[in-house]
Design an enzyme around this catalytic site. Sequence first.
Site, PDB file in Angstrom:
ATOM      1  N   THR A  44      40.436  40.665  40.721  1.00 10.94           N
ATOM      2  CA  THR A  44      40.173  41.240  39.298  1.00 10.94           C
ATOM      3  C   THR A  44      39.818  43.004  39.686  1.00 10.94           C
ATOM      4  OG1 THR A  44      39.247  39.441  38.459  1.00 10.94           O
ATOM      5  CG2 THR A  44      38.497  41.469  37.121  1.00 10.94           C
ATOM      6  N   TYR A 107      41.827  33.287  28.218  1.00 10.21           N
ATOM      7  CA  TYR A 107      42.139  33.462  26.873  1.00 10.21           C
ATOM      8  C   TYR A 107      42.684  31.978  26.329  1.00 10.21           C
ATOM      9  CZ  TYR A 107      44.543  35.094  22.618  1.00 10.21           C
ATOM     10  OH  TYR A 107      44.772  35.051  21.093  1.00 10.21           O
ATOM     11  N   TYR A 133      38.125  30.200  41.185  1.00 13.49           N
ATOM     12  CA  TYR A 133      37.203  31.405  40.669  1.00 13.49           C
ATOM     13  C   TYR A 133      36.999  30.854  39.474  1.00 13.49           C
ATOM     14  CZ  TYR A 133      36.454  36.240  39.737  1.00 13.49           C
ATOM     15  OH  TYR A 133      35.973  37.412  39.234  1.00 13.49           O
ATOM     16  N   ARG A 138      34.362  36.545  31.614  1.00 17.52           N
ATOM     17  CA  ARG A 138      35.515  37.345  31.414  1.00 17.52           C
ATOM     18  C   ARG A 138      36.902  36.760  30.876  1.00 17.52           C
ATOM     19  NH1 ARG A 138      36.034  42.780  35.019  1.00 17.52           N
ATOM     20  NH2 ARG A 138      37.565  42.986  33.553  1.00 17.52           N
ATOM     21  N   LYS A 161      34.570  30.413  44.090  1.00 20.00           N
ATOM     22  CA  LYS A 161      33.871  31.495  43.749  1.00 20.00           C
ATOM     23  C   LYS A 161      33.347  31.501  42.555  1.00 20.00           C
ATOM     24  CE  LYS A 161      34.266  36.654  42.792  1.00 20.00           C
ATOM     25  NZ  LYS A 161      35.288  37.772  42.626  1.00 20.00           N
ATOM     26  N   ILE A 203      31.569  36.967  47.406  1.00 18.91           N
ATOM     27  CA  ILE A 203      32.913  37.866  47.198  1.00 18.91           C
ATOM     28  C   ILE A 203      32.218  38.990  46.113  1.00 18.91           C
ATOM     29  CG2 ILE A 203      35.188  37.988  46.354  1.00 18.91           C
ATOM     30  CD1 ILE A 203      35.347  35.062  47.117  1.00 18.91           C
TER      31      ILE A 203
END
Length: 292
Positions: A44, A107, A133, A138, A161, A203
Amino acid sequence: MITGSIVAIVTPMTESGEVDHVSFGELVERQVTSGTSAIVSVGTTGESSTLSVSEHTEIIRRTIEVVAGRVPVIAGTGANSTSEAIHLTRAALAAGADGALLVTPYYNKPPQEGLYRHFRAVAEAVDIPQYLYNVPGRTGCDMLPSTVARLSEIPNIVGLKEAAGDLDRVRELVALELADFALYSGDDSTACASMLAGFHGNISVTANVAPEAMARMCAAALEGDAEAASEIDANLVGLHSALFAEPNPIPVKWALAEMGLMPGGIRLPLVELDEWHHEDVRAALRSASLLA
């Protein structure tokens, strides 16, 4: 198992939006020589969502070239289409990446069973170590610890993560006692506490601007030296906050440009950091002794 400070590295761009491969190589070298344990390329923070597939794979190759085997390179290959995630992960394997980091599909909001089947399908299709992740803020999708536990049984799914920024979630994941499965913080502001609670590393966005300090903080936390880790982290708290004044990677790219380490380009729909935040980011850089 990779432990310590892992940078989610930015992708430097010129003012016109072209990838700046020279600056990128210099940023990668700075990370390696500052004690960073591994590099996540085109995640990202690396603006993976605005890069073409050819740019994506070229940046992975460039990272591997500069690193030259000194630290592992983990490629960001997540997508909200399972077939696209498989394609990107195969490309990362072909480029020579040591692992792949796959974000939860964004989404389309799959249920937990959909998440399980998505990650299982990628793992079965591509024989490379894979890291899950979870960043619900987000993606609009939260992968629960029970799903992580199921996925940890797949041999080449080797870590997570976790970027929810929730220490209760951290403790819940640690309590699972998953064998040979790495747990990484994806939230700089809670990373120190997460490692002291049992996570294996971080991370990091902050490591882009303060790689040496983040490496020292992570090392102290992993050694269980809460006093030393907290003291180092206290000098970075302002950065942890300021680098999220606007959506990542807007502030961190501006900060690196302000430090003279790269040009200030960024791609639409992201834009340069609003002037309202400039002094706050400068103040955080000065507080961490990164700017005169």
